[in-house]
Design an enzyme around this catalytic site. Structure first.
Site, PDB file in Angstrom:
ATOM      1  N   ASP A  53     -46.406  -7.033   4.487  1.00  0.00           N
ATOM      2  CA  ASP A  53     -45.412  -6.194   4.261  1.00  0.00           C
ATOM      3  C   ASP A  53     -45.331  -6.227   2.416  1.00  0.00           C
ATOM      4  OD1 ASP A  53     -44.863  -5.155   6.664  1.00  0.00           O
ATOM      5  OD2 ASP A  53     -42.646  -4.762   6.441  1.00  0.00           O
ATOM      6  N   HIS A 104     -45.882   1.560   3.461  1.00  0.00           N
ATOM      7  CA  HIS A 104     -43.808   0.936   2.791  1.00  0.00           C
ATOM      8  C   HIS A 104     -43.867   1.603   2.324  1.00  0.00           C
ATOM      9  CE1 HIS A 104     -41.852  -2.023   4.949  1.00  0.00           C
ATOM     10  NE2 HIS A 104     -41.560  -2.403   3.631  1.00  0.00           N
ATOM     11  N   HIS A 108     -39.458   1.008  -1.712  1.00  0.00           N
ATOM     12  CA  HIS A 108     -38.418   0.443  -0.558  1.00  0.00           C
ATOM     13  C   HIS A 108     -37.480   0.470  -0.631  1.00  0.00           C
ATOM     14  CE1 HIS A 108     -37.648  -3.074   1.764  1.00  0.00           C
ATOM     15  NE2 HIS A 108     -39.091  -3.522   1.796  1.00  0.00           N
ATOM     16  N   HIS A 198     -44.288 -11.402   4.979  1.00  0.00           N
ATOM     17  CA  HIS A 198     -44.626 -10.779   3.834  1.00  0.00           C
ATOM     18  C   HIS A 198     -45.211 -11.129   2.415  1.00  0.00           C
ATOM     19  CE1 HIS A 198     -40.486  -9.225   5.225  1.00  0.00           C
ATOM     20  NE2 HIS A 198     -40.857  -8.237   3.781  1.00  0.00           N
TER      21      HIS A 198
END
Length: 245
Positions: A53, A104, A108, A198
């Site tokens: 991510d 994604h 965010h 990540h």
């Protein structure tokens, strides 16, 4: 700091219905044509999906080198602002090397805190940016912190995006200790699992080679998220999450 927490929570605190990889495969049926061209049959072998991510970042090229060397496909849920727009060559490389490129959001933001127009903006900007670079619009998205609800699902469906959660997390946003990241992943690993890491944190990429080696030793086969669901296909708007053993 970008944290991944929560499990499909809604504004009202009620859970959103989720589909498991096993259910997705069952819904795909047994027609050979549905599975044509599949690299692996996850109904027959012990599959696990490695996902990253919030990249790409400075360490993503090294990660891609590792994945190429070890012949492991992954799914990358890319962040738009300061990531996709900063590293377009890396985004193209991810796609060119056969990994799944997914969404994604742009900045965010927690989607359940937004109205529908704001959710649409967060997702569509990343869709457009990825398509401009790769020639293909993503079909998968991961909501920040795994937080989704009916409105997020409606917009996702409109944009052709299935929502992908996870079942294994190292919480690598909270540590730079690569050995601890490795330990956390290996302790939780299970068949049909989706690993959340990540590639923007310093401890993560160095942990990946030994995670891959140990999981291979345990008999796991690495797949992308679409391969995990095949012969089923990710349905836009639906929420997918594996069940832990």
């Amino acid at each position: 700091m970008i944290a991944a927490a929560g499990w499909g929570l809604t504004r009202g605190g009620c859970g959103v219905h989720t589909v498991t990889p096993q259910d997705a495969r069952a819904e795909g049926g047994t027609d050979d044509k549905a599975g044509a061209g599949r690299r692996v049959d996850c109904a027959e072998v012990k599959c696990i999906a490695l996902t990253f991510d919030a990249g790409p970042g400075k360490d993503t090229p090294r990660l891609l080198d590792i994945l190429k060397e070890k012949k492991v496909p992954a799914t990358f849920f890319l962040l738009g602002s300061k990531h996709v727009d900063r590293y377009p060559k890396v985004v193209k490389r991810i796609a060119d090397e056969g990994h799944e490129v997914a969404n994604h959001t742009w900045t965010h933001r927690i989607l359940t805190d937004l109205d529908e127009s704001e959710v649409r903006e967060e997702l569509s900007r990343t869709q457009d940016a990825v398509e401009k670079i790769t020639g293909r619009r993503p079909t998968l998205m991961r909501p920040p912190q795994g937080r989704t609800d009916g409105a997020v699902s409606d917009v996702s469906k409109e944009l052709g995006l299935a929502q992908i959660l996870w079942s294994i997390t190292a919480k690598d946003y909270s540590t730079t200790d690569s050995a601890l990241i490795r330990k956390r992943v290996l302790e939780q690993a299970h068949g049909d699992g989706i690993i959340l890491l990540h590639d923007i944190y310093d401890g993560t990429v160095p942990a990946v080679p030994s995670i891959i080696d140990e999981l291979k030793r345990r008999g796991f086969t690495f797949v992308t998220v679409p391969e995990l669901l095949a012969p089923g296909a990710a349905e836009p708007g639906a929420v997918y999450r594996p069940e832990k053993d």
